[in-house]
Design an enzyme around this catalytic site. Structure first.
Site, PDB file in Angstrom:
ATOM      1  N   GLU A 104      -6.289   7.054  -1.163  1.00 38.45           N
ATOM      2  CA  GLU A 104      -6.275   5.942  -0.034  1.00 38.45           C
ATOM      3  C   GLU A 104      -6.837   4.586  -0.841  1.00 38.45           C
ATOM      4  O   GLU A 104      -6.633   3.507  -0.767  1.00 38.45           O
ATOM      5  CB  GLU A 104      -6.785   6.368   1.153  1.00 38.45           C
ATOM      6  CG  GLU A 104      -6.212   7.415   2.115  1.00 38.45           C
ATOM      7  CD  GLU A 104      -4.782   6.794   2.464  1.00 38.45           C
ATOM      8  OE1 GLU A 104      -4.698   5.674   2.492  1.00 38.45           O
ATOM      9  OE2 GLU A 104      -3.699   7.612   2.286  1.00 38.45           O
ATOM     10  N   HIS A 160       0.953  -1.136  -0.019  1.00 37.65           N
ATOM     11  CA  HIS A 160       0.029  -0.099  -0.114  1.00 37.65           C
ATOM     12  C   HIS A 160       0.905   1.254  -0.076  1.00 37.65           C
ATOM     13  O   HIS A 160       0.615   2.192  -0.832  1.00 37.65           O
ATOM     14  CB  HIS A 160      -0.816   0.130   1.218  1.00 37.65           C
ATOM     15  CG  HIS A 160      -1.550   1.106   1.439  1.00 37.65           C
ATOM     16  ND1 HIS A 160      -3.029   1.453   1.167  1.00 37.65           N
ATOM     17  CD2 HIS A 160      -1.008   2.387   2.181  1.00 37.65           C
ATOM     18  CE1 HIS A 160      -3.398   2.564   1.321  1.00 37.65           C
ATOM     19  NE2 HIS A 160      -2.455   3.123   2.101  1.00 37.65           N
ATOM     20  N   GLU A 161       1.789   1.256   0.951  1.00 43.52           N
ATOM     21  CA  GLU A 161       2.567   2.504   1.021  1.00 43.52           C
ATOM     22  C   GLU A 161       3.648   2.565  -0.384  1.00 43.52           C
ATOM     23  O   GLU A 161       3.798   3.791  -0.854  1.00 43.52           O
ATOM     24  CB  GLU A 161       3.619   2.394   2.131  1.00 43.52           C
ATOM     25  CG  GLU A 161       3.029   2.097   3.324  1.00 43.52           C
ATOM     26  CD  GLU A 161       2.039   3.434   3.696  1.00 43.52           C
ATOM     27  OE1 GLU A 161       2.019   4.752   3.041  1.00 43.52           O
ATOM     28  OE2 GLU A 161       1.010   3.330   4.770  1.00 43.52           O
ATOM     29  N   HIS A 176       1.635   4.437  -2.996  1.00 39.15           N
ATOM     30  CA  HIS A 176       1.920   5.814  -2.800  1.00 39.15           C
ATOM     31  C   HIS A 176       2.861   6.463  -3.429  1.00 39.15           C
ATOM     32  O   HIS A 176       2.794   7.632  -4.124  1.00 39.15           O
ATOM     33  CB  HIS A 176       1.879   6.201  -1.587  1.00 39.15           C
ATOM     34  CG  HIS A 176       0.536   6.157  -0.698  1.00 39.15           C
ATOM     35  ND1 HIS A 176      -0.677   6.682  -1.412  1.00 39.15           N
ATOM     36  CD2 HIS A 176       0.094   5.776   0.495  1.00 39.15           C
ATOM     37  CE1 HIS A 176      -1.721   6.455  -0.665  1.00 39.15           C
ATOM     38  NE2 HIS A 176      -1.356   5.719   0.694  1.00 39.15           N
TER      39      HIS A 176
END
Length: 345
Positions: free
Chosen positions: A257, A152-153, A156
Site C-alpha cells: 500500500e 494507485h490501483e 498494484h
C-alpha cells in the site's frame, strides 16, 4: 529501496505459495492415490511413481488455476462489480486508458460496483487485471483525486502484487470456509445427484482398493474410516500449510500500500491529490462495526481502504483468517504530504 524490498517480499511470498501448493498437492495425492490406484491401473498406469507423477501434475495445475481464476471471480462477485465499456462510462474509461499508457501498462478491465460506499481495488490475472471502483467513489472524489486513486490501483497491477495477493488469499480462505469452488461450480439442481454419485464412486473404489466385498458391513465400516481419515488429515494439512502464507502476506499487504501510494501519486503527478482522496474517503465512509478478527477478511483487505464495500454491521459468523493488514490511513496521508512537499521543493 522500498520498491526493491517490495519485490523481494513479493518473490518470497510467491515462492512460498507455490511451494505450499506443491506440498498440499503431495498430501492430497498421498491420501487419494490408494483410492484411485485400481482405476489408474485399469488405464494402463501400473507403477506407483507414474501414478504419483500424473496425480501431482493434475492437482498442482488445478490448484494454481483455481487460485487465480476462481479467486478473481469471487472477489468481483463479492463487490457486485460489472465491467464497463467506453460507451457506458466514457470519462472513466478514458482516464484509465490515459494512465495505463503513462504507466506503459496494458489497459485493464474496468468494473463499477453498484454501491454508495466509496472504495476501489485491483485484482490480478496472468495477462492483465481488473480495476474496480464504486459508484460512491465516482460521486465523492474530484477529477484529480479520482485520477490519483486510479493510478494507485494501476500500480498494484504494474507491480504484480495484485496477482501475488490474489494467489496468497486462496488457501487461507479455504481454511476459513469462505470459498467452496466445487460446491459453487455445480448448478443447484445437480448438487444432490453429484454428491450421491461421488459417494457411490468412492465406495466402489475404496472397496476395490481395500479388497473387501462391496455389499458387506465390513466394507462399509472400512469405507467410513477411510473417508474420516482422508478428510481429517487433509484438513489438518491445509490448516498447517496456510499458516505461513498468512504471516508473510500480511507484511506484504502493508508494504504494497505504501509503494502504490507513492508510485501512484507520481504517476498521477499530484501526491497531494491522493492524500486528499484518502482523507475524504476516510471521513465519508463509515467502516462496518465488526469483530477485529474479521476486519481484513475476503475483499476488505484488497481495497484502497480496508472496509470493503459494506455499509453497516458485519456479523462474525465463524472462524476467519486475516491475510492482509493495511497501514493506518493517517500514516499514508502523512507520507504522501511529505512526498508532495519534497517534490515542490
Amino acid at each position: 529501496m522500498a520498491g526493491d524490498d517490495l519485490t523481494a517480499r513479493m518473490g518470497a511470498t510467491l515462492a512460498l505459495v507455490l511451494a505450499i501448493d506443491l506440498a498440499f498437492a503431495l498430501v492430497l495425492v498421498a491420501l487419494l492415490e490408494p483410492w484411485l490406484a485400481p482405476l489408474l491401473a485399469a488405464l494402463g498406469i501400473g507403477s506407483t511413481l507414474g501414478r504419483y507423477a500424473l496425480l501431482i501434475a493434475l492437482v498442482l495445475t488445478g490448484l494454481v488455476w483455481v487460485q487465480l481464476r476462481y479467486t478473481r471471480q469471487e472477489l468481483l462477485a463479492e463487490a457486485d462489480a460489472e465491467p464497463i465499456t467506453a460507451e457506458s462510462h466514457p470519462d472513466l474509461h478514458a482516464r484509465v486508458t490515459r494512465l495505463s499508457t503513462l504507466a506503459d501498462l496494458r489497459v485493464p478491465t474496468v468494473a463499477v460496483a453498484d454501491t454508495d460506499v466509496p472504495n476501489s481495488f485491483a485484482v490480478g490475472g496472468l495477462r492483465s487485471g481488473t480495476v474496480v471502483v464504486s459508484e460512491g467513489l465516482l460521486e465523492t472524489l474530484t477529477d484529480d483525486e479520482l485520477d490519483a486513486v486510479l493510478a494507485h490501483e494501476l500500480v498494484h497491477l504494474a507491480n504484480r502484487d495484485a496477482v501475488v495477493m490474489t494467489l496468497a488469499s486462496f488457501l487461507p480462505a479455504l481454511v476459513a470456509d469462505e470459498y467452496s469452488p466445487l460446491e459453487e461450480a455445480l448448478p443447484d439442481g445437480t448438487k444432490p445427484l453429484f454428491w450421491g454419485a461421488l459417494a457411490v464412486g468412492c465406495y466402489v473404489l475404496a472397496a476395490t482398493a481395500l479388497g473387501v466385498p462391496i455389499a458387506s458391513l465390513e466394507g462399509l465400516a472400512q469405507f467410513g474410516i477411510a473417508v474420516a481419515v482422508t478428510v481429517l488429515l487433509g484438513g489438518v494439512a491445509l490448516g498447517l500449510l496456510a499458516t505461513p502464507v498468512v504471516f508473510l502476506s500480511r507484511g506484504l499487504s502493508r508494504q504494497r500500500e505504501f509503494v502504490a501510494d507513492r508510485d501512484g501519486a507520481r504517476l498521477a503527478g499530484d501526491p497531494a491529490a491522493l492524500a486528499s482522496a484518502l482523507a475524504t474517503l476516510d471521513e465519508v465512509a463509515t467502516p462496518p462495526s465488526e469483530d477485529a478478527r474479521v476486519r481484513y477478511r475476503g475483499l476488505d483487505g484488497m481495497c484502497l481502504l480496508p472496509h470493503g464495500f459494506d455499509d453497516g454491521v458485519v456479523a462474525d459468523d465463524g472462524f476467519h483468517v486475516e491475510t492482509r493488514s493495511h497501514p493506518p490511513t493517517d500514516e499514508r496521508i502523512a507520507r504522501l504530504r511529505e512526498l508532495a512537499a519534497s517534490l515542490e521543493s
